[in-house]
Design an enzyme around this catalytic site. Sequence first.
Site, PDB file in Angstrom:
ATOM      1  N   ARG A   1       0.851  -1.193   0.000  1.00  0.00           N
ATOM      2  CA  ARG A   1       0.000   0.000   0.000  1.00  0.00           C
ATOM      3  C   ARG A   1       0.881   1.234   0.000  1.00  0.00           C
ATOM      4  NH1 ARG A   1       1.876   1.671   3.966  1.00  0.00           N
ATOM      5  NH2 ARG A   1       0.805   3.634   3.643  1.00  0.00           N
ATOM      6  N   GLY A   2       0.241   2.410  -0.120  1.00  0.00           N
ATOM      7  CA  GLY A   2       1.013   3.643  -0.278  1.00  0.00           C
ATOM      8  C   GLY A   2       1.160   3.880  -1.775  1.00  0.00           C
ATOM      9  N   ALA A   3       0.813   5.097  -2.233  1.00  0.00           N
ATOM     10  CA  ALA A   3       0.707   5.348  -3.670  1.00  0.00           C
ATOM     11  C   ALA A   3       1.956   4.940  -4.476  1.00  0.00           C
ATOM     12  CB  ALA A   3       0.350   6.822  -3.905  1.00  0.00           C
TER      13      ALA A   3
ATOM     14  N   ARG B   1      -6.982  -0.611  -7.080  1.00  0.00           N
ATOM     15  CA  ARG B   1      -7.358   0.478  -6.152  1.00  0.00           C
ATOM     16  C   ARG B   1      -7.510   1.752  -6.992  1.00  0.00           C
ATOM     17  NH1 ARG B   1      -4.283   1.095  -0.629  1.00  0.00           N
ATOM     18  NH2 ARG B   1      -6.255   2.084  -0.071  1.00  0.00           N
TER      19      ARG B   1
ATOM     20  N   GLN C   1      -2.486   2.616   9.819  1.00  0.00           N
ATOM     21  CA  GLN C   1      -1.162   2.725   9.179  1.00  0.00           C
ATOM     22  C   GLN C   1      -0.178   3.468  10.077  1.00  0.00           C
ATOM     23  OE1 GLN C   1      -4.050   3.273   7.613  1.00  0.00           O
ATOM     24  NE2 GLN C   1      -3.970   2.801   5.444  1.00  0.00           N
TER      25      GLN C   1
ATOM     26  N   ASP D   1      -2.085  10.778  -2.504  1.00  0.00           N
ATOM     27  CA  ASP D   1      -2.410   9.715  -3.460  1.00  0.00           C
ATOM     28  C   ASP D   1      -2.679  10.269  -4.849  1.00  0.00           C
ATOM     29  OD1 ASP D   1      -2.900   8.333  -0.783  1.00  0.00           O
ATOM     30  OD2 ASP D   1      -2.975   6.729  -2.276  1.00  0.00           O
TER      31      ASP D   1
ATOM     32  N   LYS E   1      -4.989  10.063   2.661  1.00  0.00           N
ATOM     33  CA  LYS E   1      -5.673   9.218   3.642  1.00  0.00           C
ATOM     34  C   LYS E   1      -6.753   9.975   4.406  1.00  0.00           C
ATOM     35  CE  LYS E   1      -5.333   5.767   4.093  1.00  0.00           C
ATOM     36  NZ  LYS E   1      -6.293   4.871   3.386  1.00  0.00           N
TER      37      LYS E   1
END
Length: 345
Positions: free
Chosen positions: A45-47, A88, A196, A237, A248
């Site tokens: 995860r994380g752009a 996503r 997170q 993002d 987020k």
Amino acid sequence: MLKALIYKDKSLRVLDQRVLPHRESWVCCRDATDVAEMIREMAVRGAPAIGIAAAYGYLLAARQRAEAGGTVTVQQLEGAYEELAAARPTAVNLIWALNRMVRCLESLSAQAPAAQRVGLLEAEAESIYQEDLVANLAMSQVGASLIAPGNWVLTHCNTGALATGGQGTALGVVRDAWEAGRIEGAFVDETRPWLQGARLTAWELQQESIPYHLICDSAAASVLASGKVGWVIVGADRVAANGDVANKIGTYSLAVLARHHGVKFMVVAPLATLDRDCRDGSQIEIEQRPAEEVRSLAGQPVAPTGAPVHNPSFDVTPAGLVDALVTEAGVVRHPDGEGIQRLLS
Ligand code: MRU
């Protein structure tokens, strides 16, 4: 340095962020479907990390075709592209990375053999990874230089090595600012519902011996009111062409709180996160996550069974609340359409 993704022996190893910090477990992805699932389920995860993983997913699809004796063209990889692209919706880095892979394939002549095509795609995926690492270093230095010494900072979600190809975006700035003696430490929002901040950012800071206080998201207002915090520092993002920032869920509240308390608000994101085709924040698709994320905590129910839930994973911070947008190409103060355009040109 901590790595969340390793490409080795024709497969992509993903450090499973669903079970950190108490278990370090690696998942081995052998095809695009495996990678799409790991992105969807947030093992990665994380752009920026999502973009890197998608590039390798595309490569795995190409390799599979070549090893089965097939040809490797953009048309034949369309299924893999669509599957990865749909994993996503909010992080633009995903589509950005896939489009780079497609352009790379298109740059070859129609006669190029499958092995050559796979080789070129592998080099391109590696470049996407390496470029993010280099961009992280540049952004970290620039962002840290904006911080006047003597205060704490506050950060949200996880934007560190786990979320990128290098030392991180916002968390990279925290690292460099700490090393340069510019901050006392960081307040870390736990970042409900997926935690997170509590599970990942606290873990990264602990490993690097950077002082931090983990706080409930709802403690941010009183922390900012205390006068201890100079900057709120977050990642992104997707940044729209007018400077609106999707990040987020909870980022927007922090930006409002920061402005109210006279605390500066910094967004740190590579150019790959800037979406020039997106006019403003209203055009950004916001991912809705499963209700169970809110109804339970670490697998334990915390709400009545079947409680109706609204669970947007991201929100949009209007550009007017951002004091500095830090990229590897420089800083845009008070970002707006003109500032973003100047940066991109
Ligand atoms: O849902 P996640 O964990 O993928 O969301 C991550 C974030 O919102 C980060 O702030 C953003 O991707 C920037 S990471 C360098």
